[in-house]
Design a protein around this motif. Structure first.
Motif, PDB file in Angstrom:
ATOM      1  N   TYR A  33     -10.989  51.115  25.774  1.00 16.20           N
ATOM      2  CA  TYR A  33     -10.237  51.800  26.815  1.00 16.20           C
ATOM      3  C   TYR A  33      -9.016  52.481  26.212  1.00 16.20           C
ATOM      4  CZ  TYR A  33     -12.850  49.043  30.264  1.00 16.20           C
ATOM      5  OH  TYR A  33     -13.836  48.490  31.029  1.00 16.20           O
ATOM      6  N   TYR A  35      -5.322  53.996  27.576  1.00 14.01           N
ATOM      7  CA  TYR A  35      -4.371  54.095  28.658  1.00 14.01           C
ATOM      8  C   TYR A  35      -3.142  54.845  28.169  1.00 14.01           C
ATOM      9  CZ  TYR A  35      -6.659  50.527  31.601  1.00 14.01           C
ATOM     10  OH  TYR A  35      -7.533  49.827  32.401  1.00 14.01           O
ATOM     11  N   GLN A  37       1.111  55.193  29.067  1.00 13.90           N
ATOM     12  CA  GLN A  37       2.209  54.547  29.781  1.00 13.90           C
ATOM     13  C   GLN A  37       3.475  55.372  29.588  1.00 13.90           C
ATOM     14  OE1 GLN A  37       3.360  50.642  28.290  1.00 13.90           O
ATOM     15  NE2 GLN A  37       3.985  49.977  30.329  1.00 13.90           N
ATOM     16  N   TYR A  39       7.625  55.504  30.071  1.00 11.77           N
ATOM     17  CA  TYR A  39       8.664  54.478  29.998  1.00 11.77           C
ATOM     18  C   TYR A  39       9.009  53.966  31.385  1.00 11.77           C
ATOM     19  CZ  TYR A  39      12.962  52.015  29.022  1.00 11.77           C
ATOM     20  OH  TYR A  39      13.923  51.061  28.948  1.00 11.77           O
ATOM     21  N   GLY A  40       8.994  52.648  31.529  1.00 10.24           N
ATOM     22  CA  GLY A  40       9.369  52.036  32.801  1.00 10.24           C
ATOM     23  C   GLY A  40       8.290  52.106  33.861  1.00 10.24           C
ATOM     24  N   GLU A  41       7.089  52.506  33.480  1.00  5.77           N
ATOM     25  CA  GLU A  41       6.016  52.610  34.460  1.00  5.77           C
ATOM     26  C   GLU A  41       4.790  51.831  34.005  1.00  5.77           C
ATOM     27  OE1 GLU A  41       7.334  57.177  35.593  1.00  5.77           O
ATOM     28  OE2 GLU A  41       5.205  56.661  35.477  1.00  5.77           O
ATOM     29  N   GLY A  42       3.840  51.757  34.902  1.00  5.56           N
ATOM     30  CA  GLY A  42       2.606  51.051  34.590  1.00  5.56           C
ATOM     31  C   GLY A  42       1.689  51.893  33.738  1.00  5.56           C
ATOM     32  N   LEU A  43       0.496  51.357  33.463  1.00  2.00           N
ATOM     33  CA  LEU A  43      -0.468  52.038  32.625  1.00  2.00           C
ATOM     34  C   LEU A  43      -1.381  52.921  33.478  1.00  2.00           C
ATOM     35  CD1 LEU A  43       0.473  49.544  30.901  1.00  2.00           C
ATOM     36  CD2 LEU A  43      -1.820  49.550  29.919  1.00  2.00           C
ATOM     37  N   PHE A  45      -4.991  54.809  33.442  1.00  2.00           N
ATOM     38  CA  PHE A  45      -6.277  54.850  32.758  1.00  2.00           C
ATOM     39  C   PHE A  45      -6.619  56.286  32.365  1.00  2.00           C
ATOM     40  CE2 PHE A  45     -10.547  53.721  31.770  1.00  2.00           C
ATOM     41  CZ  PHE A  45     -11.364  54.722  32.296  1.00  2.00           C
ATOM     42  N   LEU A  88      -2.013  53.519  24.595  1.00  2.00           N
ATOM     43  CA  LEU A  88      -2.489  52.169  24.283  1.00  2.00           C
ATOM     44  C   LEU A  88      -4.005  52.141  24.300  1.00  2.00           C
ATOM     45  CD1 LEU A  88      -0.008  50.611  26.759  1.00  2.00           C
ATOM     46  CD2 LEU A  88      -0.130  49.757  24.439  1.00  2.00           C
ATOM     47  N   LEU A  97      -9.049  41.635  28.377  1.00  4.42           N
ATOM     48  CA  LEU A  97      -8.676  42.951  27.866  1.00  4.42           C
ATOM     49  C   LEU A  97      -7.450  42.775  26.982  1.00  4.42           C
ATOM     50  CD1 LEU A  97      -9.268  45.976  27.917  1.00  4.42           C
ATOM     51  CD2 LEU A  97      -7.791  46.181  29.919  1.00  4.42           C
ATOM     52  N   PHE A  99      -4.802  44.537  24.105  1.00  6.57           N
ATOM     53  CA  PHE A  99      -4.273  45.866  23.821  1.00  6.57           C
ATOM     54  C   PHE A  99      -3.699  45.942  22.417  1.00  6.57           C
ATOM     55  CE2 PHE A  99      -4.438  48.029  27.867  1.00  6.57           C
ATOM     56  CZ  PHE A  99      -4.512  47.003  28.792  1.00  6.57           C
ATOM     57  N   GLY A 100      -3.730  47.152  21.869  1.00  2.91           N
ATOM     58  CA  GLY A 100      -2.963  47.429  20.679  1.00  2.91           C
ATOM     59  C   GLY A 100      -1.491  47.519  21.042  1.00  2.91           C
ATOM     60  N   ALA A 101      -0.648  47.663  20.030  1.00  5.73           N
ATOM     61  CA  ALA A 101       0.801  47.699  20.264  1.00  5.73           C
ATOM     62  C   ALA A 101       1.261  49.039  20.834  1.00  5.73           C
ATOM     63  CB  ALA A 101       1.552  47.391  18.978  1.00  5.73           C
TER      64      ALA A 101
END
Lengths: 109, 113
Positions: A33, A35, A37, A39-43, A45, A88, A97, A99-101
């Protein structure tokens, strides 16, 4: 996570330039997957790649899956300020799930 | 279609205090996830619910963290007592079924001083 390594960690590009972000897995890639993001928000898709050789596009963003290399690449064509954010990659591992950094992308206008 | 809702968006507390976060998933989504995202890292799964049952809480620090999803809809995540290392963004996500595309809420940014 240790299962997924992203490169580069951060990237600054001039508006209009192309760029590539890589995600390398230590496990067999199945169901990768991407994604985004802000700053300060969700991911948000972007796309999911399921099998080797698969390639998907979303607006000016293209992702490919190379099963042999256990790697996925995300390519942005003609970058715009709206592309800035953290990208990400995520992989289902053990029904979880992970995630990478993330790769931080800044676009200079 | 309304997205995943979370509140509060920001919270600042002192160490040893308690805090609670709320999440309302997308209507009809059976699976709900709580993630912790420390600055500079990707999100890490804390707990996963399928309807109102816990599927995976192996990475939840159970001595201080607790979560519930009564009635299989919205969920709360609590930290009691908080430690400095709990400073992070707490993300809630939901999906129609397990192992499917997850939709994320905006997150709650927690600062523990």
């Amino acid at each position: 996570s240790q299962e997924l390594e992203q490169s580069p960690q951060s990237l600054i590009v001039q508006e209009g330039k192309n760029l590539t972000i890589n995600c390398t897995s230590s496990k067999t890639l199945y169901g990768l997957y991407w994604y985004k993001q802000k700053y300060g928000e969700g991911l948000i898709f972007l796309m999911m790649l399921q099998k080797g050789g698969e390639e998907k596009s979303h607006e000016k963003i293209t992702a490919k899956l190379d099963e042999k290399k256990q790697q996925s690449s995300l390519h942005i064509t003609a970058s715009q300020p709206s592309h800035a954010g953290i990208y990400l990659c995520g992989l289902y591992y053990g029904n979880k799930l992970v995630f990478g950094a993330g790769t931080i992308l800044r676009v200079k206008s | 279609e309304a997205g995943v809702a979370q509140s509060p968006r920001y919270k600042i507390i002192e160490k040893r205090q308690s805090v609670a976060f709320w999440c309302n998933p997308i209507s009809g989504h059976a699976t709900l996830y709580w993630y912790q995202q420390i600055l500079g890292q990707g999100p890490k799964l804390l707990i996963q619910f399928q309807n109102n049952g816990v599927v995976d809480d192996s990475q939840l620090p159970k001595d201080r963290f607790s979560a519930e999803r009564l009635k299989g809809v919205d969920s709360t995540l609590k930290i009691q007592p908080a430690k400095l290392e709990d400073s992070a963004v707490y993300l809630c996500a939901s999906s129609l079924v397990d192992l499917y595309e997850q939709y994320f809420g905006p997150g709650t940014r927690l600062t523990v001083t």
